[in-house]
Design an enzyme around this catalytic site. Structure first.
Site, PDB file in Angstrom:
ATOM      1  N   ASN A  47      -9.702 -10.139   2.970  1.00  0.00           N
ATOM      2  CA  ASN A  47      -9.127  -9.807   4.205  1.00  0.00           C
ATOM      3  C   ASN A  47     -10.352  -9.194   5.327  1.00  0.00           C
ATOM      4  OD1 ASN A  47      -6.485 -10.096   3.489  1.00  0.00           O
ATOM      5  ND2 ASN A  47      -6.456  -8.612   1.881  1.00  0.00           N
ATOM      6  N   HIS A 133       4.865  -4.538   3.135  1.00  0.00           N
ATOM      7  CA  HIS A 133       4.216  -4.642   1.656  1.00  0.00           C
ATOM      8  C   HIS A 133       4.866  -3.862   0.241  1.00  0.00           C
ATOM      9  CE1 HIS A 133       0.420  -4.140  -0.343  1.00  0.00           C
ATOM     10  NE2 HIS A 133       0.035  -5.131   0.245  1.00  0.00           N
ATOM     11  N   GLU A 175       5.292  -2.111   8.763  1.00  0.00           N
ATOM     12  CA  GLU A 175       3.847  -2.612   8.576  1.00  0.00           C
ATOM     13  C   GLU A 175       2.982  -3.263  10.334  1.00  0.00           C
ATOM     14  OE1 GLU A 175       2.504  -6.014   6.232  1.00  0.00           O
ATOM     15  OE2 GLU A 175       3.744  -5.328   4.610  1.00  0.00           O
ATOM     16  N   SER A 179       1.544  -8.961   6.281  1.00  0.00           N
ATOM     17  CA  SER A 179       0.475  -9.351   5.297  1.00  0.00           C
ATOM     18  C   SER A 179       0.384 -11.163   4.622  1.00  0.00           C
ATOM     19  CB  SER A 179      -0.160  -8.808   3.886  1.00  0.00           C
ATOM     20  OG  SER A 179       1.405  -8.368   3.857  1.00  0.00           O
ATOM     21  N   ASP A 204       1.958   1.180   8.351  1.00  0.00           N
ATOM     22  CA  ASP A 204       0.849   0.516   7.639  1.00  0.00           C
ATOM     23  C   ASP A 204       0.253  -0.257   8.433  1.00  0.00           C
ATOM     24  OD1 ASP A 204      -0.556  -0.216   5.897  1.00  0.00           O
ATOM     25  OD2 ASP A 204       1.131  -0.532   4.079  1.00  0.00           O
ATOM     26  N   HIS A 207      -3.067  -4.522   8.139  1.00  0.00           N
ATOM     27  CA  HIS A 207      -3.892  -5.517   8.696  1.00  0.00           C
ATOM     28  C   HIS A 207      -4.031  -5.594  10.438  1.00  0.00           C
ATOM     29  CE1 HIS A 207      -3.665  -8.309   4.647  1.00  0.00           C
ATOM     30  NE2 HIS A 207      -2.114  -6.734   4.377  1.00  0.00           N
ATOM     31  N   LYS A 236      -9.782  -3.984   4.745  1.00  0.00           N
ATOM     32  CA  LYS A 236      -9.805  -5.418   4.743  1.00  0.00           C
ATOM     33  C   LYS A 236     -10.987  -4.976   6.106  1.00  0.00           C
ATOM     34  CE  LYS A 236      -5.514  -5.897   2.932  1.00  0.00           C
ATOM     35  NZ  LYS A 236      -4.550  -4.855   2.668  1.00  0.00           N
TER      36      LYS A 236
HETATM   37  C1  LIG Z   1      -3.920  -3.828   1.578  1.00  0.00           C
HETATM   38  C2  LIG Z   1      -2.242  -3.439   1.857  1.00  0.00           C
HETATM   39  C3  LIG Z   1      -2.002  -2.393   0.952  1.00  0.00           C
HETATM   40  C4  LIG Z   1      -2.919  -1.914   0.063  1.00  0.00           C
HETATM   41  O1  LIG Z   1      -4.470  -1.611   0.496  1.00  0.00           O
HETATM   42  P1  LIG Z   1      -5.265  -1.250  -0.583  1.00  0.00           P
HETATM   43  O2  LIG Z   1      -6.376   0.299   0.059  1.00  0.00           O
HETATM   44  O3  LIG Z   1      -6.080  -2.818  -0.186  1.00  0.00           O
HETATM   45  O4  LIG Z   1      -4.736  -0.286  -1.785  1.00  0.00           O
HETATM   46  C5  LIG Z   1      -1.306  -1.669   1.150  1.00  0.00           C
HETATM   47  N1  LIG Z   1      -0.314  -2.004   2.603  1.00  0.00           N
HETATM   48  C6  LIG Z   1      -0.482  -3.499   3.327  1.00  0.00           C
HETATM   49  C7  LIG Z   1      -0.112  -3.689   4.613  1.00  0.00           C
HETATM   50  C8  LIG Z   1      -1.961  -4.057   2.710  1.00  0.00           C
HETATM   51  O5  LIG Z   1      -2.045  -4.906   3.035  1.00  0.00           O
END
Ligand SMILES: *Cc1c(COP(=O)(O)O)cnc(C)c1O
Length: 384
Positions: A47, A133, A175, A179, A204, A207, A236
């Protein structure tokens, strides 16, 4: 039943259903190459979308930060673990993304848990996209609020939920870029519906941040939407680790009172905040990196058109190649690995039944020859 018995039973079920998860040691890896069991692979699973995990500017900033501040923060931010570099970085993030405040968290998982746990009360509702997620859905189901899920990226489905009989407060959760599918949420519509219903929208953008929008400000900026709550993560495109919640002044002050992940946990090492500041600068000046990523995505999609699989409807770094049957996806991933391309097969229940896939991720460190190699091996794998 004893503890041992319960644990053995759970493991046996995992093995029987072919869903035992295991880790592999990556002996040496960056965005482009990884090394597993003495074998080098082109990396199509990470990522680290802009390759910043190995960017010298970021590495030096972390090293210099460690020399100046030591390696750990020494405590919770509410005690002695909050330094000027944390405050500066929070202010930079807030300014960059157009919010009054930003609060740093150790991880995106923690930020999502903390936000939902601190905000939701009994009688409230959370309406979350079906494919949100695990960290969001887990937090929602642990909270005292009622969790309902709307159809993936379907504002009409959300609207139905919003017009059902009201509750105390409602939080809509999605999101920015999903993801597993790499598709983009219709944020403007979701936000409009949420506002009409007097709810808040939480996005969130794990990505999207760093990759989409002017200066890499993410999915929300690109769609000109300002959700009440924005979570960005640094594991990421930032190439580091950690996360931040962007919100207004009152919400930030409220989280400082009630978010247990902030109060009872050691704050991010200050040196890491230094690295994140360097990563932020690289992202802000990262048009060339984003352009390279865009070219890699276009090149892959052009080349993959004639494969006998369904290419997901994604213009982002996450390119799902939907194979269908579980075993077919696993076999294809194995064949690619045998030929030096590391890809991950994703199976139900992570994705819906019958849509087992390769989750191919692209990044700015890859060269045209890497994409060509992957495509060539995907075509070759048919003949075996
Ligand atoms: C990777 C991810 C997370 C978690 O984030 P980390 O910092 O790795 O704990 C949360 N939400 C989404 C959509 C993700 O892809």
């Amino acid at each position: 039943m004893s503890w041992q018995h319960r644990i053995q039973l759970a493991l046996a079920q995992r093995r029987e259903t072919g869903r035992m998860r295991q880790r592999t040691i990556n002996h040496q890896g960056d965005a482009r190459w990884i090394e597993i069991n003495g074998q080098r692979y082109r990396n199509f699973s990470g990522n680290d979308y802009l390759g910043l995990s190995h960017d010298l500017r970021v590495i030096r900033a972390w090293q210099q930060g460690a020399e100046r501040y030591g390696v750990g923060s020494g405590g919770s931010g509410h005690v002695t673990g909050y330094r000027a570099v944390h405050a500066d970085f929070e202010a930079q993030l807030a300014d960059w993304l157009g919010y009054s405040r930003a609060l740093l968290f150790i991880s995106g998982f923690a930020a999502n848990q903390a936000l939902i746990a601190a905000l939701m009360a009994k009688g409230d509702r959370i309406f979350a996209d079906k494919l949100a997620h695990a960290s969001l859905l887990e937090a929602a189901s642990l909270s005292p609020a009622t969790l309902r899920r709307f159809s993936h990226n379907q504002p009409a489905s959300l609207q139905k939920l919003l017009t059902s009989d009201g509750a105390a407060e409602t939080l809509v959760v999605t999101e920015g870029i999903f993801s597993m599918d790499g598709d983009v949420a219709p944020l403007a519509q979701l936000h409009q519906l949420s506002q009409q219903a007097n709810s808040w929208l939480m996005v969130d953008d794990a990505h999207g941040i760093g990759v989409l929008g002017e200066q890499g400000r993410g999915s929300c900026w690109q769609q000109q939407v300002k959700p009440e709550l924005l979570v960005v993560t640094f594991g990421k495109a930032f190439g580091v680790s950690g996360a931040a919640v962007l919100c207004d002044d009152d919400t930030a002050d409220y989280l400082l009172q009630f978010a247990r992940h902030l109060i009872y946990s050691t704050s991010m090492p200050p040196a890491q905040a230094c690295a994140l500041q360097a990563a932020l600068r690289a992202i802000q000046q990262g048009d060339e990196l984003r352009q390279q990523l865009g070219e890699n995505i276009a090149c892959f999609r052009r080349g993959a058109r004639d494969l006998p699989y369904t290419l997901g409807d994604s213009q982002t770094a996450i390119q799902p190649l939907i194979v269908g049957e579980n075993q077919a996806a696993v076999t294809l991933a194995e064949r690619l690995r045998a030929r030096g391309c590391w890809v991950t097969a994703i199976r139900p229940p992570t994705v819906p039944p019958g849509t087992a896939r390769l989750r191919i991720t692209l990044n700015a460190s890859q060269q045209p020859e890497d994409i060509d190699a992957l495509l060539e091996r995907l075509y070759d794998a048919q003949g075996e």
